[in-house]
Design an enzyme around this catalytic site. Sequence first.
Site, PDB file in Angstrom:
ATOM      1  N   ASP A 141      -9.690 124.901  78.399  1.00  0.00           N
ATOM      2  CA  ASP A 141      -8.475 124.864  79.204  1.00  0.00           C
ATOM      3  C   ASP A 141      -8.633 123.568  79.982  1.00  0.00           C
ATOM      4  O   ASP A 141      -9.455 123.488  80.899  1.00  0.00           O
ATOM      5  CB  ASP A 141      -8.421 126.073  80.158  1.00  0.00           C
ATOM      6  N   HIS A 142      -7.885 122.532  79.597  1.00  0.00           N
ATOM      7  CA  HIS A 142      -8.235 121.210  80.134  1.00  0.00           C
ATOM      8  C   HIS A 142      -8.038 121.124  81.646  1.00  0.00           C
ATOM      9  O   HIS A 142      -8.593 120.234  82.287  1.00  0.00           O
ATOM     10  CB  HIS A 142      -7.518 120.084  79.394  1.00  0.00           C
ATOM     11  N   HIS A 157      -3.448 127.874  82.448  1.00  0.00           N
ATOM     12  CA  HIS A 157      -3.744 126.927  83.533  1.00  0.00           C
ATOM     13  C   HIS A 157      -3.522 127.545  84.920  1.00  0.00           C
ATOM     14  O   HIS A 157      -4.367 127.424  85.803  1.00  0.00           O
ATOM     15  CB  HIS A 157      -2.900 125.663  83.399  1.00  0.00           C
TER      16      HIS A 157
END
Length: 480
Positions: free
Chosen positions: A179-180, A242
């Site tokens: 999950d960047h 996010h």
Amino acid sequence: MVTEKSAIFIIFGGSGDLAHRKLYPSLFRLYKSGFLKDHFAVIGTARRPWSDDYFRETVITSLKDYFDDEEEVMKEFSKHFFYQSHDVNDSEHYIALKNLAAKLDDQFKAGHNRVYYMAIAPRFFGTVAEHINSEGLKTADGYNRLVIEKPFGRDLDSACELNGNISKAFPEDDIYRIDHYLGKKMVQDIPVIRAQNDKFEEALNNKYVSNIQVTLAESIGVEDRGGYYETAGVLRDMVQNHIMQIIGAIASIDPKAKDAKVIHKNKCDLFGSLKDLTPEQVDTNFVRGQYDTDNLDDEKAYRQEDNVAEDSNIETFTAGKIEFENDRWSGVPFYIRSGKRMPDKSSRIDIVFNDNVTDLGIKANTVVTLLIERTNDHSILINGIDYKESAQDFIKFPEEKDFVGAREAYESLIIDILSGNRVNFTLWDELRSTWTYIDAIRERWDSQTPDFPNYVSGTMGPDAAEMLLERNGDSWVWDD
Ligand code: NAD
């Protein structure tokens, strides 16, 4: 201190957009900073029959979009790149990959470590993972880590199926789900800020907090990603992953915990305490929207975008009230909001304190804003004042001098993968809880036809998003 890492990367989907836009530039930065030096090689795989030289040229071409005047370094870097054409269903191709990886391991002395990176469509994840296992690609005396990109399923059932397939081949401890947002410096700093500021941490609970607001706003529309967006929508694309992970960073207990297992357990406990939603509560607590043209008709409406259905009911905006049932947070609304074609790009957490904070010597109704995007070095605002100019002795910013040159999210996550640090990745148990929560909203929405489009491009979304807070006597801190 920089310690050189050694590994053979096998990038499935090595000719794709993610690989060229994110992975290769990040690997190049790691090369320039010495994390990758002599003992690594990258095997790109995809269906097309490319030569090593051609593959290297594509890598250099994509690097030139991000770096200037470093052609010699790029050439040296590209000598570590090799190409193997590959069809995900063909067992023979996995044997060829295995042999190439073994040969390169000898050549570069890569320590028998393997990183298998899935830069391909999720429908292939299971097949590829199973073949890696069955065709014996895993090494016995190094590590074997599987890296997976979102979307991780589109609901709980599909996520379970996907997870079932990959977990037959890889133990959970070797799976790195990206999950960047968890690679962003400011998100990683949230627990640090909490851990270093006792008074702030003492105030982070239902006695002192009125509400917490998480906004991930974009000013652009879906651009060329209409096809993907039609299968997702903002709820799946931004909230399930996010926004939930950002809430995890601000709201889970014990920010001083260092052990990945403890940190994940705390996050799992938090997500496990998400207050269930009845269909009626979805109606009152969640708002959805889809962008129309702007007032000047300069911008396309979502339904006019390429690869989008003319009668699409996919949402490009959502706002909602999330609640937890636990000692710390019961009664505190977590307002969340994410959308495309909003007035500005803004990623932020606004923590609105109530008047009990005066007990702690803090001004009543103080608002602390943590900015997640590194647009400049102003990362914390208090009552809208840049922290550095603020006299308030509430929170201090960690390692401020390091912030400006912070690593890109992917760069930081790749270092974590190479170091076996799983703190900044998503575990299966977290996904199970967040999908269960999101599914309840999705199911309700799918049973009703929305009146779309319902907000003008370049605005703060539908009016209902304002009313959602007004009903509780609250208002959005970030407003146009
Ligand atoms: P892409 O379409 O640009 O690339 C897909 C790659 O898969 C190509 O290299 C293609 O050759 C390869 N491929 C397709 N079918 C194959 C087959 N049968 N056998 C072997 N290889 C095959 O896609 P992308 O945008 O790079 O996305 C890759 C993954 O990353 C997807 O899961 C996507 O959802 C995810 N992702 C992408 C981004 C992004 O910025 N592009 C961001 C987040 C997540």
